[in-house]
Design a protein around this motif. Structure first.
Motif, mmCIF file in Angstrom:
data_model
loop_
_atom_site.group_PDB
_atom_site.id
_atom_site.type_symbol
_atom_site.label_atom_id
_atom_site.label_comp_id
_atom_site.label_asym_id
_atom_site.label_seq_id
_atom_site.Cartn_x
_atom_site.Cartn_y
_atom_site.Cartn_z
ATOM 1 N N GLU A 111 0.810 -1.216 0.000
ATOM 2 C CA GLU A 111 0.000 0.000 0.000
ATOM 3 C C GLU A 111 0.847 1.271 0.000
ATOM 4 O O GLU A 111 0.324 2.363 0.215
ATOM 5 C CB GLU A 111 -0.939 0.011 1.216
ATOM 6 C CG GLU A 111 -1.948 -1.121 1.242
ATOM 7 C CD GLU A 111 -2.946 -1.066 0.094
ATOM 8 O OE1 GLU A 111 -3.135 0.026 -0.470
ATOM 9 O OE2 GLU A 111 -3.526 -2.118 -0.238
ATOM 10 N N GLY A 112 2.162 1.137 -0.223
ATOM 11 C CA GLY A 112 3.001 2.332 -0.234
ATOM 12 C C GLY A 112 4.431 1.985 -0.570
ATOM 13 O O GLY A 112 4.847 0.831 -0.453
ATOM 14 N N ALA A 113 5.199 3.012 -0.981
ATOM 15 C CA ALA A 113 6.597 2.782 -1.342
ATOM 16 C C ALA A 113 7.388 4.072 -1.187
ATOM 17 O O ALA A 113 6.847 5.180 -1.356
ATOM 18 C CB ALA A 113 6.711 2.270 -2.777
ATOM 19 N N VAL A 114 8.685 3.905 -0.853
ATOM 20 C CA VAL A 114 9.604 5.041 -0.726
ATOM 21 C C VAL A 114 10.944 4.651 -1.330
ATOM 22 O O VAL A 114 11.277 3.468 -1.418
ATOM 23 C CB VAL A 114 9.804 5.467 0.745
ATOM 24 C CG1 VAL A 114 8.480 5.890 1.367
ATOM 25 C CG2 VAL A 114 10.451 4.355 1.564
ATOM 26 N N ILE A 115 11.715 5.666 -1.758
ATOM 27 C CA ILE A 115 13.048 5.435 -2.314
ATOM 28 C C ILE A 115 13.984 6.518 -1.806
ATOM 29 O O ILE A 115 13.625 7.709 -1.804
ATOM 30 C CB ILE A 115 13.040 5.463 -3.860
ATOM 31 C CG1 ILE A 115 12.044 4.455 -4.446
ATOM 32 C CG2 ILE A 115 14.438 5.188 -4.407
ATOM 33 C CD1 ILE A 115 11.909 4.530 -5.973
ATOM 34 N N HIS A 116 15.178 6.113 -1.386
ATOM 35 C CA HIS A 116 16.199 7.102 -1.017
ATOM 36 C C HIS A 116 17.489 6.807 -1.753
ATOM 37 O O HIS A 116 18.023 5.704 -1.663
ATOM 38 C CB HIS A 116 16.465 7.105 0.487
ATOM 39 C CG HIS A 116 17.460 8.155 0.880
ATOM 40 N ND1 HIS A 116 18.503 7.924 1.741
ATOM 41 C CD2 HIS A 116 17.584 9.462 0.478
ATOM 42 C CE1 HIS A 116 19.214 9.039 1.881
ATOM 43 N NE2 HIS A 116 18.685 9.978 1.113
ATOM 44 N N THR A 117 17.971 7.791 -2.498
ATOM 45 C CA THR A 117 19.253 7.713 -3.184
ATOM 46 C C THR A 117 20.090 8.898 -2.716
ATOM 47 O O THR A 117 19.819 10.033 -3.094
ATOM 48 C CB THR A 117 19.074 7.761 -4.711
ATOM 49 O OG1 THR A 117 18.299 8.914 -5.063
ATOM 50 C CG2 THR A 117 18.362 6.515 -5.210
ATOM 51 N N ALA A 118 21.080 8.613 -1.859
ATOM 52 C CA ALA A 118 21.946 9.680 -1.355
ATOM 53 C C ALA A 118 22.718 10.322 -2.512
ATOM 54 O O ALA A 118 23.077 9.630 -3.467
ATOM 55 C CB ALA A 118 22.910 9.093 -0.329
ATOM 56 N N PRO A 119 22.946 11.645 -2.447
ATOM 57 C CA PRO A 119 22.672 12.583 -1.356
ATOM 58 C C PRO A 119 21.343 13.311 -1.485
ATOM 59 O O PRO A 119 21.178 14.402 -0.940
ATOM 60 C CB PRO A 119 23.837 13.565 -1.488
ATOM 61 C CG PRO A 119 24.022 13.670 -2.983
ATOM 62 C CD PRO A 119 23.745 12.289 -3.519
ATOM 63 N N TYR A 120 20.396 12.744 -2.203
ATOM 64 C CA TYR A 120 19.128 13.415 -2.456
ATOM 65 C C TYR A 120 18.138 13.164 -1.315
ATOM 66 O O TYR A 120 18.324 12.259 -0.497
ATOM 67 C CB TYR A 120 18.542 12.935 -3.787
ATOM 68 C CG TYR A 120 19.445 13.229 -4.959
ATOM 69 C CD1 TYR A 120 19.497 14.497 -5.521
ATOM 70 C CD2 TYR A 120 20.278 12.237 -5.488
ATOM 71 C CE1 TYR A 120 20.341 14.770 -6.587
ATOM 72 C CE2 TYR A 120 21.126 12.506 -6.558
ATOM 73 C CZ TYR A 120 21.153 13.777 -7.100
ATOM 74 O OH TYR A 120 21.991 14.052 -8.145
ATOM 75 N N PRO A 121 17.039 13.937 -1.253
ATOM 76 C CA PRO A 121 16.021 13.703 -0.227
ATOM 77 C C PRO A 121 15.327 12.357 -0.393
ATOM 78 O O PRO A 121 15.336 11.762 -1.480
ATOM 79 C CB PRO A 121 15.023 14.859 -0.437
ATOM 80 C CG PRO A 121 15.773 15.899 -1.198
ATOM 81 C CD PRO A 121 16.745 15.145 -2.060
#
Length: 275
Positions: free
Chosen positions: A62-72
């Motif tokens: 029901e949801g997803a997130v992604i983090h790629t440093a150095p971005y938010p």
């Protein structure tokens, strides 16, 4: 298998795609940023310490997130009720975040729960193409080629500084990869480049325009409108059913330009910085 709401995290793009891509594709318009970033991850970009996560409730993603440093941290349109547990999980993982980016409600909820205070904010609006309206501007479009990488990198750096976005990462790999996919287009007048725009290759019938940049010395002549329309037309010709773009709400001129080309507002997003 538990039915308790849970977040699951991985550094592997294919594992994430297998779990979360179907959910993202339910709403490719509002999840445009996550889908285009996922494609970049699967092609080997942003390979330094990526983190991808999906939220499961009652056995369904029901949801997803992604983090790629150095971005938010990039939030898709996740349930607001999932935000507190997301924050707790990321803190437990020791994840360092310079900020958060996503739909306004979700981004603000995350910022309220995060342990660092809000230091700044950029407000954006997502537009989708309605009926395209071509401008009348001198010049012609040209798709960028490999030899254009140095100039394109220079212009993207100038765009990032002017737009006050993350500038510590070298844009060269991303620019080269996008030029290789024929996603960068110049507007040329008198044989010289005067504006630049990029458009993503269609994903689930959706393409997204951006960035768009005109150097200061060439502004006020309609070149930005011309190159935006050129990449819009390119996306439609390549099979996109939806063409989208984000624009800074603090820039009324760009908002009026895009609306004049036939773009219509969808919803608002926020990029909130913690540092």
């Amino acid at each position: 298998m538990t039915d308790e709401p849970t977040w699951t995290f991985t550094a592997d793009a294919e594992t994430f795609a297998a779990a979360a891509e179907g959910w993202l594709l339910r709403d490719p318009v509002r999840n445009t940023a996550a889908l285009t970033l996922l494609r970049s991850l699967r092609s080997g970009q942003f390979s330094e310490d990526p983190l991808m996560g999906w939220f499961t409730e009652r056995g369904s993603v029901e949801g997803a997130v992604i983090h790629t440093a150095p971005y938010p941290l990039l939030l898709a349109a996740i349930p607001l009720a999932a935000v507190p547990s997301l924050v707790s999980e990321l803190i437990a993982l020791g994840r360092s975040l310079p900020g958060v980016n996503g739909p306004v409600e979700q981004a603000e909820a995350f910022a309220r729960a995060w342990w660092e205070p809000e230091r700044g904010r950029r407000s954006d609006r997502l537009y989708r193409l309605g009926t395209p309206v071509p401008p009348t501007v001198p010049g012609a479009a040209r798709t960028a080629v490999a030899a254009d990488v140095p100039r394109a990198v220079q212009w993207i750096r100038e765009f990032e500084v002017e737009a006050d976005v993350e500038v510590s990462a070298d844009p060269t790999p991303v620019v080269a990869a996008r030029i290789n996919r024929n996603e960068f287009v110049w507007w040329e007048d008198g044989g010289r480049p005067v504006a630049l725009a990029c458009v993503s290759t269609p994903i689930a019938g959706m393409s997204r325009v951006g960035p768009v940049y005109t150097p200061p010395e060439f502004r006020g002549r309609g070149y930005g409108s011309a190159v935006t329309y050129a990449v819009t037309r390119k996306a439609l010709d390549e099979g996109a059913a939806e063409v989208l773009l984000f624009t800074d709400l603090a820039n009324p001129r760009s908002n009026s330009i895009y609306q004049a080309l036939g773009y219509e507002p969808v919803t608002d997003y926020a990029s909130i910085s913690f540092r």
